[in-house]
Design a protein around this motif. Structure first.
Motif, PDB file in Angstrom:
ATOM      1  N   CYS A  98     -47.447 -16.787  -9.521  1.00 38.10           N
ATOM      2  CA  CYS A  98     -47.195 -17.873  -7.876  1.00 38.10           C
ATOM      3  C   CYS A  98     -48.140 -18.866  -7.688  1.00 38.10           C
ATOM      4  O   CYS A  98     -48.102 -19.207  -6.749  1.00 38.10           O
ATOM      5  N   LEU A  99     -48.053 -17.448  -6.602  1.00 37.35           N
ATOM      6  CA  LEU A  99     -50.284 -18.211  -5.895  1.00 37.35           C
ATOM      7  C   LEU A  99     -51.079 -18.510  -7.000  1.00 37.35           C
ATOM      8  O   LEU A  99     -51.416 -20.124  -6.351  1.00 37.35           O
ATOM      9  N   ALA A 100     -51.351 -18.364  -8.254  1.00 38.04           N
ATOM     10  CA  ALA A 100     -52.051 -20.232  -8.963  1.00 38.04           C
ATOM     11  C   ALA A 100     -50.562 -20.780  -9.358  1.00 38.04           C
ATOM     12  O   ALA A 100     -51.636 -22.026  -8.248  1.00 38.04           O
ATOM     13  N   ALA A 101     -49.905 -21.117  -9.204  1.00 42.98           N
ATOM     14  CA  ALA A 101     -49.086 -22.225  -9.127  1.00 42.98           C
ATOM     15  C   ALA A 101     -48.827 -22.523  -7.952  1.00 42.98           C
ATOM     16  O   ALA A 101     -48.518 -24.042  -7.449  1.00 42.98           O
ATOM     17  N   GLY A 102     -49.788 -22.591  -6.673  1.00 44.13           N
ATOM     18  CA  GLY A 102     -49.546 -22.893  -5.313  1.00 44.13           C
ATOM     19  C   GLY A 102     -48.176 -23.209  -4.673  1.00 44.13           C
ATOM     20  O   GLY A 102     -47.294 -23.840  -3.830  1.00 44.13           O
ATOM     21  N   ILE A 103     -47.090 -21.809  -5.070  1.00 44.39           N
ATOM     22  CA  ILE A 103     -45.845 -21.668  -4.828  1.00 44.39           C
ATOM     23  C   ILE A 103     -45.272 -21.054  -4.004  1.00 44.39           C
ATOM     24  O   ILE A 103     -44.161 -20.956  -3.852  1.00 44.39           O
ATOM     25  N   VAL A 104     -45.730 -20.268  -3.780  1.00 38.58           N
ATOM     26  CA  VAL A 104     -45.711 -19.055  -2.695  1.00 38.58           C
ATOM     27  C   VAL A 104     -45.782 -19.315  -1.286  1.00 38.58           C
ATOM     28  O   VAL A 104     -47.441 -19.988  -0.640  1.00 38.58           O
ATOM     29  N   ASP A 105     -44.810 -19.601  -0.166  1.00 35.65           N
ATOM     30  CA  ASP A 105     -45.051 -19.967   1.040  1.00 35.65           C
ATOM     31  C   ASP A 105     -45.575 -18.733   1.800  1.00 35.65           C
ATOM     32  O   ASP A 105     -45.788 -19.146   2.769  1.00 35.65           O
ATOM     33  N   ASP A 106     -45.359 -17.029   2.043  1.00 36.03           N
ATOM     34  CA  ASP A 106     -45.311 -16.281   2.134  1.00 36.03           C
ATOM     35  C   ASP A 106     -45.347 -15.043   1.496  1.00 36.03           C
ATOM     36  O   ASP A 106     -45.132 -14.548   0.036  1.00 36.03           O
ATOM     37  N   LEU A 107     -47.159 -14.099   1.458  1.00 36.85           N
ATOM     38  CA  LEU A 107     -47.032 -13.729   0.726  1.00 36.85           C
ATOM     39  C   LEU A 107     -47.240 -11.986   1.641  1.00 36.85           C
ATOM     40  O   LEU A 107     -47.626 -12.087   2.980  1.00 36.85           O
ATOM     41  N   PHE A 108     -46.604 -10.967   1.742  1.00 34.57           N
ATOM     42  CA  PHE A 108     -46.892 -10.014   2.203  1.00 34.57           C
ATOM     43  C   PHE A 108     -46.853  -8.582   1.623  1.00 34.57           C
ATOM     44  O   PHE A 108     -46.477  -8.332   0.427  1.00 34.57           O
ATOM     45  N   VAL A 109     -48.127  -7.822   1.754  1.00 37.68           N
ATOM     46  CA  VAL A 109     -48.612  -7.015   1.764  1.00 37.68           C
ATOM     47  C   VAL A 109     -48.302  -6.217   2.621  1.00 37.68           C
ATOM     48  O   VAL A 109     -48.838  -5.507   3.749  1.00 37.68           O
ATOM     49  N   ASN A 110     -48.147  -4.633   1.462  1.00 34.92           N
ATOM     50  CA  ASN A 110     -48.294  -3.358   2.212  1.00 34.92           C
ATOM     51  C   ASN A 110     -49.356  -2.176   1.779  1.00 34.92           C
ATOM     52  O   ASN A 110     -49.418  -1.951   0.371  1.00 34.92           O
ATOM     53  N   LEU A 111     -50.043  -2.168   2.426  1.00 36.46           N
ATOM     54  CA  LEU A 111     -51.701  -1.165   2.231  1.00 36.46           C
ATOM     55  C   LEU A 111     -51.085   0.101   1.926  1.00 36.46           C
ATOM     56  O   LEU A 111     -51.263   0.320   3.940  1.00 36.46           O
ATOM     57  N   ILE A 112     -50.845   1.050   1.301  1.00 36.01           N
ATOM     58  CA  ILE A 112     -50.493   1.812   1.787  1.00 36.01           C
ATOM     59  C   ILE A 112     -51.437   2.775   1.621  1.00 36.01           C
ATOM     60  O   ILE A 112     -52.550   2.261   0.670  1.00 36.01           O
ATOM     61  N   PRO A 113     -52.382   3.846   2.302  1.00 37.81           N
ATOM     62  CA  PRO A 113     -52.983   4.422   2.686  1.00 37.81           C
ATOM     63  C   PRO A 113     -53.305   5.385   1.418  1.00 37.81           C
ATOM     64  O   PRO A 113     -52.964   6.498   1.552  1.00 37.81           O
ATOM     65  N   VAL A 114     -53.558   4.911   0.207  1.00 39.19           N
ATOM     66  CA  VAL A 114     -53.846   6.012  -0.208  1.00 39.19           C
ATOM     67  C   VAL A 114     -54.878   5.661  -1.710  1.00 39.19           C
ATOM     68  O   VAL A 114     -54.801   4.388  -2.142  1.00 39.19           O
ATOM     69  N   ILE A 115     -55.533   6.288  -2.122  1.00 38.78           N
ATOM     70  CA  ILE A 115     -56.851   5.840  -3.281  1.00 38.78           C
ATOM     71  C   ILE A 115     -55.880   6.057  -4.669  1.00 38.78           C
ATOM     72  O   ILE A 115     -55.622   7.457  -5.126  1.00 38.78           O
ATOM     73  N   LEU A 116     -55.653   4.901  -5.513  1.00 35.74           N
ATOM     74  CA  LEU A 116     -54.953   5.453  -6.664  1.00 35.74           C
ATOM     75  C   LEU A 116     -55.766   5.466  -8.577  1.00 35.74           C
ATOM     76  O   LEU A 116     -55.328   6.101  -8.722  1.00 35.74           O
ATOM     77  N   GLY A 117     -57.064   5.137  -8.160  1.00 35.40           N
ATOM     78  CA  GLY A 117     -58.176   5.699  -9.127  1.00 35.40           C
ATOM     79  C   GLY A 117     -58.239   4.894 -10.448  1.00 35.40           C
ATOM     80  O   GLY A 117     -58.928   4.830 -10.961  1.00 35.40           O
ATOM     81  N   GLY A 118     -56.874   3.702 -10.295  1.00 39.13           N
ATOM     82  CA  GLY A 118     -56.281   3.113 -11.479  1.00 39.13           C
ATOM     83  C   GLY A 118     -55.285   3.167 -11.987  1.00 39.13           C
ATOM     84  O   GLY A 118     -54.211   3.278 -10.516  1.00 39.13           O
ATOM     85  N   GLY A 119     -54.990   1.664 -12.700  1.00 41.51           N
ATOM     86  CA  GLY A 119     -53.771   1.145 -12.441  1.00 41.51           C
ATOM     87  C   GLY A 119     -54.374  -0.632 -13.546  1.00 41.51           C
ATOM     88  O   GLY A 119     -55.123  -0.856 -13.765  1.00 41.51           O
TER      89      GLY A 119
END
Length: 189
Positions: A136-157
């Motif tokens: 959706c970002l690449a297509a230019g159709i997102v109006d609002d992006l909400f990101v919850n930055l979680i205090p964890v390091i996953l090391g993969g995924g």
């Protein structure tokens, strides 16, 4: 005109999901639930990629009958039950998209979403679905992006942002929470 609002959790090392769909790494409390309620207050549609759609479809319909459900979970279950669901997938069939009030979009999803955005009604709210967020970002159709930055390091995924075109984001809000999560709100430029 409807707005497309996407919300996703992100680890400090840039991962938005882990193999198998384990969500235990995501911090979610009443403070973050309140922020989610604010995001959905003006939305009457929910959008998901295939994997997230199946996860949500298997979870939310059972919440009202679960005696351990919190008031916030019950409220979100009511919202999602009443909302039109949009599943974006090139492999699902309409028979797979059997959660009531589901619209299935395929390879032409971006143009179809542009059409839906032009229709009257509430906003469209996406939760999770890192591949869909990127598409959706690449297509230019997102109006609002909400990101919850979680205090964890996953090391993969699964990385939220893999190799792609450079894209600017304008910070609208950054709110540190008592649980250590930083709730970020951006407008794509």
């Amino acid at each position: 005109m409807r707005r497309l609002k996407m919300h996703i959790a992100l680890s400090l090392d840039g991962y938005a999901s882990v193999p198998g769909g384990d969500l235990s790494w995501i911090t979610y409390d009443e403070e973050l639930a309140q922020r989610s309620r604010m995001m959905t207050a003006d939305a009457d549609m929910a959008i998901f990629g295939r994997v997230t759609y199946k996860l949500m479809q298997s979870y939310w319909p059972g919440v009202p009958n679960d005696p351990d459900s919190t008031p916030g979970e019950l409220e979100h279950a009511r919202w999602i039950s009443q909302s039109t669901k949009i599943a974006v997938s090139t492999t699902m069939t309409q028979a797979d998209a059997d959660w009531p009030e589901t619209i299935l979009l395929g390879a032409d999803f971006a143009e179809r979403l542009r059409e839906i955005k032009r229709q009257p009604g509430g906003n469209i709210m996406g939760f999770g679905s890192p591949t869909l967020v990127n598409s959706c970002l690449a297509a230019g159709i997102v109006d609002d992006l909400f990101v919850n930055l979680i205090p964890v390091i996953l090391g993969g995924g699964n990385l939220l942002f893999g190799p792609q075109e450079r894209r600017g984001l304008k910070l609208v809000e950054a709110v540190p929470t008592s649980s250590g999560v930083v709730a970020l709100h951006y407008h794509p430029q």
